[in-house]
Design an enzyme around this catalytic site. Structure first.
Site, mmCIF file in Angstrom:
data_model
loop_
_atom_site.group_PDB
_atom_site.id
_atom_site.type_symbol
_atom_site.label_atom_id
_atom_site.label_comp_id
_atom_site.label_asym_id
_atom_site.label_seq_id
_atom_site.Cartn_x
_atom_site.Cartn_y
_atom_site.Cartn_z
ATOM 1 N N ASN A 83 -0.206 -1.186 -8.806
ATOM 2 C CA ASN A 83 0.509 -2.568 -8.641
ATOM 3 C C ASN A 83 1.825 -2.518 -9.459
ATOM 4 O O ASN A 83 1.808 -2.136 -10.494
ATOM 5 C CB ASN A 83 -0.306 -3.659 -8.916
ATOM 6 C CG ASN A 83 0.150 -5.025 -8.405
ATOM 7 O OD1 ASN A 83 1.179 -5.670 -8.816
ATOM 8 N ND2 ASN A 83 -0.568 -5.688 -7.691
ATOM 9 N N ALA A 84 2.995 -2.884 -8.931
ATOM 10 C CA ALA A 84 4.131 -2.864 -9.482
ATOM 11 C C ALA A 84 4.163 -3.795 -10.681
ATOM 12 O O ALA A 84 4.804 -3.362 -11.747
ATOM 13 C CB ALA A 84 5.462 -3.363 -8.678
ATOM 14 N N GLN A 125 11.375 -3.318 -3.938
ATOM 15 C CA GLN A 125 11.341 -3.908 -2.313
ATOM 16 C C GLN A 125 9.903 -3.930 -1.731
ATOM 17 O O GLN A 125 9.473 -3.558 -0.548
ATOM 18 C CB GLN A 125 12.105 -2.772 -1.555
ATOM 19 C CG GLN A 125 12.876 -3.583 -0.777
ATOM 20 C CD GLN A 125 14.185 -2.880 0.176
ATOM 21 O OE1 GLN A 125 14.220 -1.721 -0.069
ATOM 22 N NE2 GLN A 125 14.805 -3.436 0.997
ATOM 23 N N THR A 126 9.093 -4.734 -2.691
ATOM 24 C CA THR A 126 7.967 -5.282 -2.149
ATOM 25 C C THR A 126 8.334 -6.331 -1.358
ATOM 26 O O THR A 126 9.384 -6.647 -1.086
ATOM 27 C CB THR A 126 6.842 -5.893 -3.337
ATOM 28 O OG1 THR A 126 7.594 -6.906 -4.001
ATOM 29 C CG2 THR A 126 6.479 -4.658 -4.235
ATOM 30 N N TYR A 135 3.070 -9.685 -1.035
ATOM 31 C CA TYR A 135 3.140 -9.179 -2.439
ATOM 32 C C TYR A 135 1.673 -9.496 -2.851
ATOM 33 O O TYR A 135 0.914 -10.503 -2.941
ATOM 34 C CB TYR A 135 3.866 -9.996 -3.325
ATOM 35 C CG TYR A 135 4.010 -9.364 -4.856
ATOM 36 C CD1 TYR A 135 5.119 -8.819 -5.026
ATOM 37 C CD2 TYR A 135 3.143 -9.585 -5.558
ATOM 38 C CE1 TYR A 135 5.284 -8.364 -6.289
ATOM 39 C CE2 TYR A 135 3.407 -9.022 -6.998
ATOM 40 C CZ TYR A 135 4.518 -8.364 -7.284
ATOM 41 O OH TYR A 135 4.377 -7.910 -8.442
ATOM 42 N N GLY A 156 11.840 -7.051 11.516
ATOM 43 C CA GLY A 156 12.175 -8.163 10.553
ATOM 44 C C GLY A 156 11.623 -9.221 10.894
ATOM 45 O O GLY A 156 11.974 -10.435 11.503
ATOM 46 N N GLY A 157 10.240 -9.135 10.579
ATOM 47 C CA GLY A 157 9.258 -10.571 10.895
ATOM 48 C C GLY A 157 9.086 -10.605 12.417
ATOM 49 O O GLY A 157 8.808 -9.823 13.026
ATOM 50 N N CYS A 211 27.291 4.673 9.991
ATOM 51 C CA CYS A 211 27.981 5.126 8.775
ATOM 52 C C CYS A 211 28.750 3.524 8.078
ATOM 53 O O CYS A 211 29.255 2.856 8.908
ATOM 54 C CB CYS A 211 29.113 6.051 8.903
ATOM 55 S SG CYS A 211 30.263 5.548 9.782
#
Ligand code: NAD
Length: 553
Positions: free
Chosen positions: A239-240, A260-261, A270, A48-49, A407
């Site tokens: 490309n999205a 989820q880019t 992006y 995460g970064g 879970c």
């Protein structure tokens, strides 16, 4: 200063510390930095970064030394990844308390925080990096699986995505879980990524079934599998922005659309239309202003197409990557007509005290996790969704570092699972104690107006009392370690959240702690949601759950 060294948690029954509580903290700190688990272990970055496990290597070494020396009636204090001392407390107190990245609200901006971080005064701990309970990609896989299942139930009245298809993009670290989560829900999916290496990696890791050479070929394969009622995930290079636009122009209406880019990061996350990863890098360096302008244009183009899919009848949602915010900044004023995934699908789970619960086998033995899977299936067999997940997880999830299981478990279920595990440790059905914990992204433990607490019924999105109460309550209830962080998930200034880990060592004392912590922790989530006006929480309270509530609206 970075340093190349390999850290791996000890396995087996032999203690390196003065008790299993300290040993668990030691093993899970080390596990977070295991090269199988961490994104950049040399720099202490877990995920995460820049989510780190300790501030510096010197701090890491000192934490390890202190945990080894710590007595079972002492508490170690971690301040933004640095051990600042230990105090005599009690046997029932937490062995460690952790506070990471707190900053006075007026100063809580990216610029100020990261400047202080560069000066070595603080550390960004994400959610489970600095609180030592990250378990690798199983976490995001299960979260995505759960989100898609909740969507199927709510939007299609079905327990699965059978006969439905999903369009999404981004096959990176988190986004790469989407194809497998879709097929685990029996759905069909088309997933676009601009980077061929990401598609190849996901096919190799069996998270993605195949690649189509064009969007037209992907649509043909999708139709073939839908007509056979079989699940499949199909990757497409592109490309999205370009391909979402093309599909919208063709009046194709996917059942579900998201993205989820890494759109939250305008620099790297992006890729603008017309560029590859390589040419985008040159463009970014040579003309950063124009680059950013084109990123915004592409994001707006893609988001407009998503809004058209919504008009045609697709179920669309923002998957926590700030696509909507970026599109709005780029001039698309109605971008927030796309709902966030928490208010749309996860809130109902949060309101019954359900969230990403997890446990880790400190023995290092896979069989311990499989034995616990079986025991849970036996005792909670009425919950078909949980049983299905446990079966699929055993078949599809490759463990990273110490074997673990996650879970979504609700209020009531968590305490039951905790007690089952503690009994198994006591009876020698597993080879060593087990650490039980959860993500900070949970029912009563986070204030994050762009994600977990977006659009609360009573407008309490930014009220951050709850995570603080949660941490204090878990500490006095007997959790083994407790953490409070700032900025996880949505960044500095945007969230406050807390977590805990509790060691099941088979003892009577652990049993009492499980009864307290695994009741209080999700119970607070139920109360938080009842207070905000959610009916499911109020119903649960009315049924007489095991906590006292003087009133509810
Ligand atoms: P990542 O950087 O690892 O991956 C992003 C992917 O998007 C890359 O594979 C990249 O090639 C691809 N991409 C970039 N621009 C593209 C474009 N225009 N078209 C097609 N593909 C493109 O990021 P990640 O770790 O997978 O995270 C993705 C996003 O999800 C982030 O914004 C992150 O903050 C967010 N996130 C959400 C949750 C959640 O709970 N929903 C959890 C974690 C992360």
């Amino acid at each position: 200063m970075s340093e190349a060294r390999i850290v791996r948690a000890p396995r087996g029954k032999e203690l390196n510390a003065r008790g299993w509580q300290q040993e668990a903290a030691l093993r899970l700190l080390m596990n977070n930095l295991d090269p199988e688990v961490a994104k950049d272990p040399d720099n202490l970055i877990v995920y995460g970064g820049k989510g780190k496990a300790a501030r510096t290597w010197e701090d890491f070494d000192e934490i390890v030394n202190m945990l080894k020396e710590l007595y079972s009636d002492e508490t170690l204090i971690i301040q933004s990844g640095r051990p600042q001392g230990a105090f005599k407390t009690t046997k029932d107190s937490p062995r460690v308390i952790i506070v990471n990245a707190q900053i006075v609200p007026r100063w809580a901006t990216d610029d100020i925080f990261w400047e202080l971080e560069r000066k070595g005064l603080t550390m960004f701990g994400q959610m489970t990096a600095g609180s030592w309970i990250y378990i690798g990609t199983q976490g995001v896989l299960q979260g995505t699986y759960e989100t898609l299942w909740a969507l199927a139930k709510q939007e299609f009245g079905s327990e699965s995505l059978k006969g439905k298809w999903v369009l999404s993009s981004g096959l990176g670290e988190m986004g790469g879980a989407q194809p497998l989560a879709t097929t685990m829900n029996d759905g069909v999916g088309i997933f676009i990524d601009v980077d061929q290496t990401k598609i190849d990696r996901r096919i190799k890791g069996k998270y993605l079934d195949m690649e189509a050479k064009s969007i037209e070929e992907a649509l043909r394969i999708k139709d073939e599998y839908l007509s056979k009622g079989k699940p499949v995930s199909i990757g497409v290079l592109g490309n999205a922005a370009t391909l979402y636009r093309k599909l919208a122009d063709m009046k194709i209406c996917p059942d579900v659309v998201t993205d989820q880019t890494a759109a939250h990061d305008l620099n790297l996350g992006y890729i603008p239309e017309g560029y590859t990863v390589e040419t985008a890098e040159e463009f970014r360096k040579s003309n950063p202003e124009q680059y950013r302008k084109e990123v915004y244009e592409s994001i707006v183009k893609e988001t407009k197409a998503i809004l058209e899919f919504k008009k045609m009848g697709s179920k669309v949602f923002d998957y926590g990557n700030n696509l909507r915010t970026r599109a709005k900044e780029g001039g698309l004023n109605n971008a927030f007509e796309i709902p966030g995934y928490v208010p749309a699908y996860i809130r109902d789970l949060f309101s019954i005290g359900s969230g990403p619960f997890r446990w880790v086998a400190l023995s290092g033995e896979k069989d311990d996790i499989f034995a616990i899977d079986e025991a849970i299936k036996y005792h909670l067999g009425y919950d078909e969704h949980l049983v299905k997940w446990l079966n699929l997880a055993k078949e599809k999830v490759k463990f990273q570092g110490l074997p673990a299981r996650i879970c979504y478990a609700s209020y009531g279920q968590r305490e039951k699972i905790g007690l089952i595990i503690n009994d198994m440790v006591r009876d020698g059905k597993v080879k060593a104690p087990v650490a039980i914990g959860r993500d900070h992204h949970d029912t009563g433990s986070v204030a994050s107006p762009f994600r977990e607490t977006e659009n609360m019924k009573d407008g309490s999105d930014a009220i951050a009392d709850w995570p603080i109460i949660n941490a204090l309550l878990n500490a006095i209830s007997g959790a083994t370690w407790v953490s409070v962080h700032h900025g996880g998930g949505t960044g500095i200034g945007n969230s406050i959240h807390s977590g805990f880990v509790l060691v099941a060592d088979g003892s009577k004392e652990a049993e009492e702690k499980i009864k307290r912590v695994l009741n209080a922790d999700p119970g607070l989530g139920v109360i938080r949601h009842a207070d905000a006006g959610y009916d499911k929480s109020k119903e649960l309270i009315a049924k007489g759950v095991k906590f006292k509530r003087p009133y509810f609206k």
